[in-house]
Design a protein around this motif. Structure first.
Motif, PDB file in Angstrom:
ATOM      1  N   MET A   1       9.808  21.168  10.160  1.00  0.00           N
ATOM      2  CA  MET A   1      10.400  21.656  11.366  1.00  0.00           C
ATOM      3  C   MET A   1      11.919  21.524  11.243  1.00  0.00           C
ATOM      4  SD  MET A   1       9.400  20.400  15.214  1.00  0.00           S
ATOM      5  CE  MET A   1       7.924  19.719  14.548  1.00  0.00           C
ATOM      6  N   PRO A   2      12.660  22.599  11.423  1.00  0.00           N
ATOM      7  CA  PRO A   2      14.118  22.540  11.236  1.00  0.00           C
ATOM      8  C   PRO A   2      14.820  21.831  12.395  1.00  0.00           C
ATOM      9  CG  PRO A   2      13.444  24.751  11.857  1.00  0.00           C
ATOM     10  CD  PRO A   2      12.186  23.942  11.696  1.00  0.00           C
ATOM     11  N   TYR A   3      15.918  21.176  12.061  1.00  0.00           N
ATOM     12  CA  TYR A   3      16.784  20.562  13.064  1.00  0.00           C
ATOM     13  C   TYR A   3      17.853  21.569  13.457  1.00  0.00           C
ATOM     14  CZ  TYR A   3      14.787  15.997  11.988  1.00  0.00           C
ATOM     15  OH  TYR A   3      13.940  14.933  11.836  1.00  0.00           O
ATOM     16  N   PHE A   4      18.370  21.456  14.667  1.00  0.00           N
ATOM     17  CA  PHE A   4      19.442  22.335  15.109  1.00  0.00           C
ATOM     18  C   PHE A   4      20.805  21.876  14.606  1.00  0.00           C
ATOM     19  CE2 PHE A   4      16.311  23.179  18.588  1.00  0.00           C
ATOM     20  CZ  PHE A   4      16.027  24.478  18.212  1.00  0.00           C
ATOM     21  N   ALA A   5      20.958  20.566  14.378  1.00  0.00           N
ATOM     22  CA  ALA A   5      22.225  20.023  13.893  1.00  0.00           C
ATOM     23  C   ALA A   5      22.122  19.740  12.401  1.00  0.00           C
ATOM     24  CB  ALA A   5      22.569  18.743  14.643  1.00  0.00           C
ATOM     25  N   ALA A   6      23.182  20.036  11.700  1.00  0.00           N
ATOM     26  CA  ALA A   6      23.256  19.708  10.268  1.00  0.00           C
ATOM     27  C   ALA A   6      23.362  18.191  10.123  1.00  0.00           C
ATOM     28  CB  ALA A   6      24.475  20.377   9.646  1.00  0.00           C
ATOM     29  N   PRO A   7      22.937  17.653   8.993  1.00  0.00           N
ATOM     30  CA  PRO A   7      23.088  16.205   8.779  1.00  0.00           C
ATOM     31  C   PRO A   7      24.556  15.792   8.916  1.00  0.00           C
ATOM     32  CG  PRO A   7      21.841  17.201   6.991  1.00  0.00           C
ATOM     33  CD  PRO A   7      22.367  18.319   7.832  1.00  0.00           C
ATOM     34  N   ALA A   8      24.789  14.658   9.539  1.00  0.00           N
ATOM     35  CA  ALA A   8      26.160  14.159   9.670  1.00  0.00           C
ATOM     36  C   ALA A   8      26.783  13.940   8.293  1.00  0.00           C
ATOM     37  CB  ALA A   8      26.165  12.864  10.478  1.00  0.00           C
ATOM     38  N   VAL A   9      26.004  13.384   7.361  1.00  0.00           N
ATOM     39  CA  VAL A   9      26.409  13.199   5.975  1.00  0.00           C
ATOM     40  C   VAL A   9      25.268  13.754   5.130  1.00  0.00           C
ATOM     41  CG1 VAL A   9      27.032  11.540   4.175  1.00  0.00           C
ATOM     42  CG2 VAL A   9      27.746  11.128   6.552  1.00  0.00           C
ATOM     43  N   PRO A  10      25.534  14.783   4.344  1.00  0.00           N
ATOM     44  CA  PRO A  10      24.447  15.417   3.582  1.00  0.00           C
ATOM     45  C   PRO A  10      23.773  14.455   2.604  1.00  0.00           C
ATOM     46  CG  PRO A  10      26.411  16.796   3.577  1.00  0.00           C
ATOM     47  CD  PRO A  10      26.814  15.471   4.163  1.00  0.00           C
ATOM     48  N   PRO A  11      22.451  14.593   2.434  1.00  0.00           N
ATOM     49  CA  PRO A  11      21.751  13.783   1.432  1.00  0.00           C
ATOM     50  C   PRO A  11      22.405  13.959   0.063  1.00  0.00           C
ATOM     51  CG  PRO A  11      20.214  15.124   2.700  1.00  0.00           C
ATOM     52  CD  PRO A  11      21.588  15.566   3.086  1.00  0.00           C
ATOM     53  N   GLY A  12      22.449  12.881  -0.687  1.00  0.00           N
ATOM     54  CA  GLY A  12      23.051  12.918  -2.021  1.00  0.00           C
ATOM     55  C   GLY A  12      24.509  12.516  -2.039  1.00  0.00           C
ATOM     56  N   THR A  13      25.141  12.418  -0.869  1.00  0.00           N
ATOM     57  CA  THR A  13      26.568  12.090  -0.815  1.00  0.00           C
ATOM     58  C   THR A  13      26.842  10.711  -1.390  1.00  0.00           C
ATOM     59  OG1 THR A  13      26.886  13.519   1.107  1.00  0.00           O
ATOM     60  CG2 THR A  13      28.558  11.840   0.715  1.00  0.00           C
ATOM     61  N   LEU A  14      26.087   9.710  -0.951  1.00  0.00           N
ATOM     62  CA  LEU A  14      26.306   8.347  -1.438  1.00  0.00           C
ATOM     63  C   LEU A  14      25.924   8.237  -2.910  1.00  0.00           C
ATOM     64  CD1 LEU A  14      27.097   5.409  -0.473  1.00  0.00           C
ATOM     65  CD2 LEU A  14      24.644   5.009  -0.333  1.00  0.00           C
ATOM     66  N   ALA A  15      24.774   8.766  -3.265  1.00  0.00           N
ATOM     67  CA  ALA A  15      24.285   8.649  -4.634  1.00  0.00           C
ATOM     68  C   ALA A  15      25.223   9.309  -5.638  1.00  0.00           C
ATOM     69  CB  ALA A  15      22.884   9.256  -4.748  1.00  0.00           C
ATOM     70  N   ALA A  16      25.979  10.299  -5.200  1.00  0.00           N
ATOM     71  CA  ALA A  16      26.914  10.989  -6.093  1.00  0.00           C
ATOM     72  C   ALA A  16      28.164  10.164  -6.374  1.00  0.00           C
ATOM     73  CB  ALA A  16      27.307  12.338  -5.491  1.00  0.00           C
ATOM     74  N   LEU A  17      28.380   9.133  -5.604  1.00  0.00           N
ATOM     75  CA  LEU A  17      29.564   8.295  -5.760  1.00  0.00           C
ATOM     76  C   LEU A  17      29.241   7.047  -6.575  1.00  0.00           C
ATOM     77  CD1 LEU A  17      30.751   8.255  -2.023  1.00  0.00           C
ATOM     78  CD2 LEU A  17      31.672   9.671  -3.879  1.00  0.00           C
ATOM     79  N   ALA A  18      30.214   6.555  -7.292  1.00  0.00           N
ATOM     80  CA  ALA A  18      30.107   5.216  -7.879  1.00  0.00           C
ATOM     81  C   ALA A  18      30.408   4.225  -6.765  1.00  0.00           C
ATOM     82  CB  ALA A  18      31.105   5.048  -9.014  1.00  0.00           C
ATOM     83  N   GLN A  19      29.672   3.114  -6.703  1.00  0.00           N
ATOM     84  CA  GLN A  19      29.952   2.131  -5.667  1.00  0.00           C
ATOM     85  C   GLN A  19      31.354   1.579  -5.884  1.00  0.00           C
ATOM     86  OE1 GLN A  19      27.111  -1.035  -5.188  1.00  0.00           O
ATOM     87  NE2 GLN A  19      28.268  -1.969  -3.538  1.00  0.00           N
TER      88      GLN A  19
END
Length: 190
Positions: A1-19
């Motif tokens: 079921m689709p959401y009307f609002a886009a994710p505040a922070v897209p999935p993959g954003t954290l994982a793409a960064l080095a800690q």
């Protein structure tokens, strides 16, 4: 079921960064290292940390706890930093809950007894919160603590986390159910 609002922070954003390492106001936050095991074991042997975090930790458990943080980062379910003051591990701050789509994180922290009273926790909390808002783009950061934990309440307020209310009987501790204070900061707070 689709959401009307886009994710505040897209999935993959954290994982793409080095800690990152985060330096602010005299403290350094860095990812946990295997050599930090004695500090973790010592922390979880401290009666105050045991009381409020409701656990102890053996050397093997500390090894596994440290080794698990990179997996949590990649899975975008949490993150942990050792807090260093003058080159020594004196505490920790972690994202114990992370909901990128909702722009939300929940933080926790502890400080070793020898470093208490030096405002290590509010400085570390402020540093990680600034990064969560600035670099990661979160909207809200929360923390909870037992209403009996007056020191943690002071930390939250000093780090700019407004008190929002009391969650009745929300935290199970060794001595029973505790009411928990809820504090939060928004990216739009001053």
């Amino acid at each position: 079921m689709p959401y009307f609002a886009a994710p505040a922070v897209p999935p993959g954003t954290l994982a793409a960064l080095a800690q990152p390492e985060l330096a602010a106001d005299g403290v350094l936050l860095r990812p946990w290292q295997p050599s930090d095991r004695p500090a973790v074991v010592s922390a979880y042997a401290d009666p105050a940390i045991q009381r409020w975090h409701d656990r102890s930790m053996t050397d093997d458990e500390a090894r596994d706890w440290i080794a698990g943080w990179p997996d949590r980062w990649r899975a975008e379910t949490g993150a942990g930093w050792a807090v260093l003051d003058a080159g020594e591990v004196v505490g920790q701050v972690s994202l114990r809950r992370l909901a990128l789509a909702d722009g939300l994180a929940e933080v926790s922290y502890w400080v070793l007894p020898a470093a208490r009273g030096r405002r290590v926790a509010p400085r570390a909390l402020s540093a990680v919160t600034a990064w969560l808002f600035g670099a990661l783009g979160l909207h809200r950061v929360e923390l909870t603590h037992s209403t009996a934990n007056v020191a943690s309440c002071r930390v939250a307020l000093r780090a700019g986390f407004a008190a929002e209310g009391t969650k009745r009987g929300e935290g199970l501790h060794a001595d029973g159910w505790h009411d928990m204070h809820l504090h939060a900061r928004l990216a739009t707070d001053g």
